[in-house]
Design a protein around this motif. Structure first.
Motif, PDB file in Angstrom:
ATOM      1  N   GLU A 162      -0.947   7.177   0.602  1.00 19.07           N
ATOM      2  CA  GLU A 162      -2.049   7.452   1.545  1.00 19.07           C
ATOM      3  C   GLU A 162      -3.356   6.859   1.057  1.00 19.07           C
ATOM      4  O   GLU A 162      -4.123   6.311   1.846  1.00 19.07           O
ATOM      5  N   GLU A 163      -3.618   6.963  -0.247  1.00 23.48           N
ATOM      6  CA  GLU A 163      -4.854   6.416  -0.797  1.00 23.48           C
ATOM      7  C   GLU A 163      -4.904   4.900  -0.614  1.00 23.48           C
ATOM      8  O   GLU A 163      -5.935   4.342  -0.226  1.00 23.48           O
TER       9      GLU A 163
ATOM     10  N   ASN B  14      -5.376   4.261   3.243  1.00 28.58           N
ATOM     11  CA  ASN B  14      -6.647   4.735   3.801  1.00 28.58           C
ATOM     12  C   ASN B  14      -7.886   4.233   3.080  1.00 28.58           C
ATOM     13  O   ASN B  14      -8.929   4.078   3.705  1.00 28.58           O
TER      14      ASN B  14
ATOM     15  N   ASP C 146       3.303  10.455  -2.265  1.00 24.95           N
ATOM     16  CA  ASP C 146       2.678  10.439  -0.934  1.00 24.95           C
ATOM     17  C   ASP C 146       1.171  10.228  -1.026  1.00 24.95           C
ATOM     18  O   ASP C 146       0.608   9.439  -0.268  1.00 24.95           O
ATOM     19  N   LYS C 147       0.524  10.922  -1.975  1.00 30.47           N
ATOM     20  CA  LYS C 147      -0.932  10.805  -2.108  1.00 30.47           C
ATOM     21  C   LYS C 147      -1.341   9.386  -2.484  1.00 30.47           C
ATOM     22  O   LYS C 147      -2.328   8.865  -1.976  1.00 30.47           O
ATOM     23  N   LYS C 148      -0.581   8.769  -3.387  1.00 27.09           N
ATOM     24  CA  LYS C 148      -0.911   7.407  -3.802  1.00 27.09           C
ATOM     25  C   LYS C 148      -0.752   6.431  -2.626  1.00 27.09           C
ATOM     26  O   LYS C 148      -1.591   5.562  -2.421  1.00 27.09           O
TER      27      LYS C 148
END
Length: 77
Positions: free
Chosen positions: A6-7, A10, A2-4
């Motif tokens: 989103e990065e 964004n 998820d973080k990757k």
């Protein structure tokens, strides 16, 4: 994962500034079974060009950057 995602959406995305320039935005919702779910905001809601923007822009970029991304789907929440 998820973080990757989103990065990429964004920070790295070269598509997001164009979407924002036209009064819209894209927001990561969730990732399940290879599918990235995003929410469209502002001027993107109801826009006829959003399918092309997602398929040929955001989806293609995410698939290039992350293995296992099958598609990007717009959700309405």
């Amino acid at each position: 994962m998820d973080k990757k995602i989103e990065e990429i959406i964004n920070v790295i995305s070269k598509i997001r500034p164009y979407i924002q320039r036209d009064g819209g935005d894209v927001e990561f919702s969730r990732f399940e079974d290879g599918i990235v779910y995003v929410k469209m905001l502002g001027a993107c809601v109801g826009c006829l060009a959003i399918d092309d923007t997602i398929k040929f822009g955001l989806e293609a970029m995410l698939q290039d950057e992350i293995d296992g991304i099958k598609e990007v789907v717009v959700v309405e929440e």
